[in-house]
Design an enzyme around this catalytic site. Structure first.
Site, mmCIF file in Angstrom:
data_model
loop_
_atom_site.group_PDB
_atom_site.id
_atom_site.type_symbol
_atom_site.label_atom_id
_atom_site.label_comp_id
_atom_site.label_asym_id
_atom_site.label_seq_id
_atom_site.Cartn_x
_atom_site.Cartn_y
_atom_site.Cartn_z
ATOM 1 N N ASN A 81 0.832 -1.191 0.000
ATOM 2 C CA ASN A 81 0.000 0.000 0.000
ATOM 3 C C ASN A 81 0.875 1.254 0.000
ATOM 4 O OD1 ASN A 81 -2.444 1.663 0.235
ATOM 5 N ND2 ASN A 81 -3.408 -0.228 0.960
ATOM 6 N N ARG A 82 0.445 2.341 0.606
ATOM 7 C CA ARG A 82 1.044 3.650 0.346
ATOM 8 C C ARG A 82 1.761 4.240 1.561
ATOM 9 N NH1 ARG A 82 -3.609 2.950 -2.627
ATOM 10 N NH2 ARG A 82 -3.391 3.490 -4.833
ATOM 11 N N HIS A 115 3.438 0.251 -2.646
ATOM 12 C CA HIS A 115 3.896 -1.145 -2.606
ATOM 13 C C HIS A 115 5.416 -1.288 -2.543
ATOM 14 C CE1 HIS A 115 -0.173 -2.322 -2.911
ATOM 15 N NE2 HIS A 115 -0.319 -2.215 -4.222
ATOM 16 N N HIS A 161 -1.151 -9.702 -4.114
ATOM 17 C CA HIS A 161 -1.947 -8.777 -4.928
ATOM 18 C C HIS A 161 -2.604 -9.498 -6.099
ATOM 19 C CE1 HIS A 161 -3.108 -5.027 -6.888
ATOM 20 N NE2 HIS A 161 -2.610 -4.342 -5.870
ATOM 21 N N TYR A 200 -5.443 -10.613 -8.620
ATOM 22 C CA TYR A 200 -6.689 -10.062 -9.157
ATOM 23 C C TYR A 200 -7.622 -11.238 -9.454
ATOM 24 C CZ TYR A 200 -4.493 -5.489 -10.185
ATOM 25 O OH TYR A 200 -3.868 -4.265 -10.107
ATOM 26 N N ASP A 216 -11.132 1.264 -3.276
ATOM 27 C CA ASP A 216 -9.686 1.061 -3.169
ATOM 28 C C ASP A 216 -9.297 1.545 -1.775
ATOM 29 O OD1 ASP A 216 -7.056 0.479 -3.627
ATOM 30 O OD2 ASP A 216 -6.702 2.076 -5.092
ATOM 31 N N GLN A 231 -7.465 -4.500 2.184
ATOM 32 C CA GLN A 231 -7.728 -3.569 1.096
ATOM 33 C C GLN A 231 -8.636 -4.274 0.098
ATOM 34 O OE1 GLN A 231 -6.367 -0.531 1.228
ATOM 35 N NE2 GLN A 231 -6.533 0.378 -0.793
ATOM 36 N N GLU A 252 -6.737 -7.745 -0.262
ATOM 37 C CA GLU A 252 -5.342 -7.745 0.156
ATOM 38 C C GLU A 252 -5.252 -7.606 1.683
ATOM 39 O OE1 GLU A 252 -3.249 -4.697 -2.292
ATOM 40 O OE2 GLU A 252 -5.218 -4.578 -3.246
#
Length: 341
Positions: A60-61, A86, A160, A162, A231, A276, A304
Site C-alpha cells: 500500500n502507500r 507497494h 496482490h 486479481y 480502493d 484492502q 489484500e
C-alpha cells in the site's frame, strides 16, 4: 512456473515476485476455469499492475515516500505521484525469489520461496529475509509471509492477486460481496488515509451483509469518486466466520465474494488488522493476458490482507515496526467454494 495441485485447485507459482500466476477453481457444475488474471511468464518482468505478486517491503502507500524510525528519516522512491506504492519502484514484486523443493501435505502440496532484500533496498533500512509459503490443500490456498531483519525497519507484506470468479474478466458489478468490518479508512486525494477510522453505517462501504456491487459502485459518494470505486482498507472486526487452523489460532474471515452466475465463491481469512478491497479501477484494457484477453476497468478485484496504509507516519495505527530478533508473520487463507443457483 511451478504447479501445485490439490483435489480442488490447480495453482501456478512463478519466482519473479513470488507470484500467483494461475489459479483454476471449479464452478457449481464442476467446470474448472482460471479465476485470477495472469500473464505470459516473461511478461511479468514488465508488469506494473502487481498481478499476483508478493508486494512490499511496505504494501500500500507511504506518503511522500518518507518515514521516521528511531529518530532517523528514511526515503523511499515515489512511484505514484508523491506516494511510494507497494514499496517503491521495482520492489519485491520484481525481486527474484528462490524456490525450495515442494513437499506434500494433506490433500495437496506446499512451496516456500525466499528472497533477501539488502539493507537500503529502495531506501528501507535493514537486511530483510523474506519467505513466502503457498500451501494448496483441498479448496484452500494458504499464504504465509515471514520476514526477519538485522536492523529496525518497517514491514507490511501482502499478495496482490486479481480475482475473476466468472472464469474470465467480467464486470465486478455482477458480484455479491461481504466485508466483515464496521469501520473503514477514508482517504485523501492521494489515496492516503486521513487517520480517521470511520463507521461504515450509512455509507457505500457498509458491506456487512451480502451486497451486490453494481448499484453500490454507482452511488455518488466523495470516497468512491476520489478512488474511482473501492480502493480502501476496511478495519476488520472479527465478526465473520472463523477458520480452524489446527495448529495456530483460528483465522477470522475478512471478506466473502460470490459470483451468482457460476456459483463460485471466495472467502478470505486472515490474521491481519485490515484488508484492502480494490475493484480494479485502474485496469484499462491494455494488459495482454496469457489467454489473449484483456481486463478493463472494474473487471477484476483484489482482497489484500495487510496492515494499514501509511502506518509508519500514523502512530495511532497498529505498528509495522520490525526489530532484530522478532519475526514478521502474516497468515491468510483463500477458500474457494460454490453456491447453488
Amino acid at each position: 512456473m511451478i504447479e501445485l495441485r490439490s483435489s480442488v485447485l490447480t495453482v501456478g507459482i512463478t519466482g519473479h515476485g513470488a507470484r500467483i500466476a494461475r489459479l483454476a477453481a471449479p464452478d457449481r457444475d464442476g467446470r474448472a476455469a482460471q479465476v485470477v488474471l495472469g500473464l505470459d511468464e516473461y511478461a511479468y518482468y514488465s508488469d506494473r499492475d502487481y498481478l499476483g505478486a508478493t508486494v512490499g517491503r511496505f504494501a500500500n502507500r507511504i506518503g511522500d515516500g518518507r518515514f521516521v524510525l528511531d529518530g532517523v528519516e528514511y526515503s523511499v522512491p515515489c512511484n505514484e505521484g508523491t506516494v511510494a506504492l507497494h514499496g517503491g519502484k521495482r520492489a519485491l514484486d520484481h525481486a527474484e525469489f528462490t524456490a525450495e523443493a515442494p513437499h506434500a501435505v494433506d490433500d495437496g502440496v506446499a512451496l516456500t520461496l525466499r528472497h533477501v532484500s539488502p539493507d537500503g533496498d529502495n531506501g528501507f533500512p535493514g537486511r530483510l529475509d523474506v519467505r513466502v509459503t503457498y500451501t494448496v490443500s483441498g479448496p484452500d490456498l494458504r499464504v504465509e509471509l515471514l520476514a526477519t531483519t538485522d536492523a529496525p525497519t518497517v514491514v507490511n507484506l501482502t499478495n496482490h492477486a486479481y480475482f475473476t470468479l466468472a472464469g474470465a474478466p467480467e464486470p465486478v458489478g455482477d458480484l455479491e460481496a461481504t466485508v466483515f468490518a464496521d469501520r473503514f479508512l477514508p482517504v485523501d486525494d492521494r489515496l492516503l488515509p486521513t487517520g480517521a477510522l470511520a463507521p461504515v453505517d450509512g455509507t457505500p462501504f457498509d458491506l456487512r451483509e451480502p451486497t451486490g456491487l453494481g448499484a453500490r459502485l454507482e452511488v455518488s459518494d466523495p470516497q468512491l469518486d476520489v478512488a474511482g470505486g473501492f480502493d480502501h482498507t476496511w478495519v476488520l472486526d472479527g465478526s465473520g466466520p472463523h477458520l480452524a487452523d489446527g495448529v495456530d489460532e483460528p483465522l477470522p474471515a475478512a471478506a466473502h465474494v460470490r459470483h451468482p452466475a457460476s456459483g463460485r465463491t471466495l472467502t478470505v481469512f486472515t490474521d491481519q488488522p485490515g484488508a484492502q478491497f480494490y475493484t480494479g479501477n485502474f485496469l484499462d484494457g491494455t494488459l495482454a493476458l496469457h489467454d489473449g484477453g484483456t481486463a478493463r476497468r472494474r473487471e477484476a478485484f483484489c482482497v489484500e490482507p495487510q496492515h494499514f496504509p501509511d502506518s509508519p507516519n500514523r502512530p495511532e495505527f497498529p505498528t509495522t515496526v520490525l526489530r532484530p530478533g522478532a519475526t514478521y508473520r502474516a497468515r491468510s487463507v483463500y477458500r474457494f467454494g460454490t453456491s447453488p443457483a
